[in-house]
Design an enzyme around this catalytic site. Structure first.
Site, PDB file in Angstrom:
ATOM      1  N   ARG A  53       0.832  -1.197   0.000  1.00 46.01           N
ATOM      2  CA  ARG A  53       0.000   0.000   0.000  1.00 46.01           C
ATOM      3  C   ARG A  53       0.872   1.253   0.000  1.00 46.01           C
ATOM      4  O   ARG A  53       0.517   2.274  -0.598  1.00 46.01           O
ATOM      5  CB  ARG A  53      -0.929  -0.025   1.217  1.00 46.01           C
ATOM      6  N   MET A  99     -12.976   5.874  -3.065  1.00 44.75           N
ATOM      7  CA  MET A  99     -13.190   4.879  -2.018  1.00 44.75           C
ATOM      8  C   MET A  99     -11.889   4.325  -1.427  1.00 44.75           C
ATOM      9  O   MET A  99     -11.851   3.204  -0.938  1.00 44.75           O
ATOM     10  CB  MET A  99     -14.040   3.730  -2.573  1.00 44.75           C
ATOM     11  N   LEU A 107      -6.355   8.122   1.379  1.00 40.81           N
ATOM     12  CA  LEU A 107      -5.078   8.593   0.858  1.00 40.81           C
ATOM     13  C   LEU A 107      -4.022   8.594   1.959  1.00 40.81           C
ATOM     14  O   LEU A 107      -4.307   8.906   3.115  1.00 40.81           O
ATOM     15  CB  LEU A 107      -5.234   9.996   0.286  1.00 40.81           C
ATOM     16  N   THR A 138     -15.878  14.632   1.375  1.00 47.10           N
ATOM     17  CA  THR A 138     -17.260  14.799   1.820  1.00 47.10           C
ATOM     18  C   THR A 138     -17.696  13.570   2.605  1.00 47.10           C
ATOM     19  O   THR A 138     -17.143  12.482   2.451  1.00 47.10           O
ATOM     20  CB  THR A 138     -18.217  14.996   0.634  1.00 47.10           C
ATOM     21  N   HIS A 139     -18.723  13.764   3.421  1.00 43.13           N
ATOM     22  CA  HIS A 139     -19.274  12.656   4.213  1.00 43.13           C
ATOM     23  C   HIS A 139     -20.774  12.887   4.393  1.00 43.13           C
ATOM     24  O   HIS A 139     -21.191  14.008   4.694  1.00 43.13           O
ATOM     25  CB  HIS A 139     -18.594  12.578   5.578  1.00 43.13           C
ATOM     26  N   GLY A 144      -6.958  10.063   9.504  1.00 41.54           N
ATOM     27  CA  GLY A 144      -8.033   9.288  10.091  1.00 41.54           C
ATOM     28  C   GLY A 144      -9.192   9.095   9.127  1.00 41.54           C
ATOM     29  O   GLY A 144      -9.147   9.498   7.966  1.00 41.54           O
TER      30      GLY A 144
END
Length: 209
Positions: A68, A93, A96, A109-110, A144
């Site tokens: 990763r 999705m 980062l 955004t959430h 996070g």
């Protein structure tokens, strides 16, 4: 004070938020323009939207890299090639890594009013909790999950007959508008971050409507 004239937008699916930004940036007075669109998979509508708009695209798939960390470095390098002022994670999705987060401001955004209901199931969790008002949040991403400084929020009432799909679609409409408005203001007015407080221009960010 940062400005957001050049945008790299990251997508993983249909790209409706990307389309909203493309439509808004067609007006020179908007102050920002999409200079590239990146994705973590091929064959998605988000990339097709960019191609139709003559916007350069790139794809970096996690599975193409042994670790990763190598993918984190590769996508950061691809983003850097377009010299963005702001990276917009628009339905992207993947989380980062530090190579990108340390190099660029990343807007995300959430579909909930953070800090309530973070994570992949914000709409479902809000319904399960029985809230009467939920909404959407635009934030600066950090390492996070939905924990970065909040830039703007908008409220969406929960109707008695809402299920997850119906409520999410209503939130998405508000989210697209809020994202476009926020990116435009950041581009035209600039922004500063002090601790967890984000201020756009001479006004505080995070307005709730």
């Amino acid at each position: 004070m940062s400005k957001a004239g050049r945008l790299v937008v990251l997508v993983s699916g249909s790209g409706t938020n990307l389309q909203a930004l493309l439509d808004a940036s067609a007006d020179p007075s908007y102050g920002a323009r999409v200079v590239a669109v990146g994705a973590d998979r091929e064959g998605i509508e988000g990339l097709a939207r960019a191609t139709r708009a003559n916007i350069p695209t790139f794809v970096e798939k996690v599975g193409d890299y042994p670790t990763r960390a190598e993918w984190d470095a590769a996508i950061a390098a691809r983003i850097a090639a377009y010299e963005p002022d702001l990276v917009v994670s628009a339905g992207f999705m993947k989380i980062l890594g530090t190579p990108t987060l340390d190099a660029f401001p990343v807007l995300n955004t959430h579909p909930a009013l953070l800090p309530s209901f973070p994570g992949a199931h914000g709409v479902r969790d809000a319904l399960a909790h029985g809230v009467k008002v939920t909404g959407c949040t635009v934030m600066l991403a950090d390492e996070g999950v939905d924990t970065g400084p909040i830039v703007a929020q908008a409220a969406v009432p929960v109707q008695p007959d809402d299920d997850e799909a119906v409520l999410h679609e209503r939130i998405k409409v508000v989210e697209r508008r809020l994202l476009v408005e926020t990116v435009g203001r950041m581009a035209r007015e600039g922004w500063t971050v002090s601790g967890r407080t984000v201020r756009i221009g001479n006004h505080t960010g995070g307005e709730t409507t």
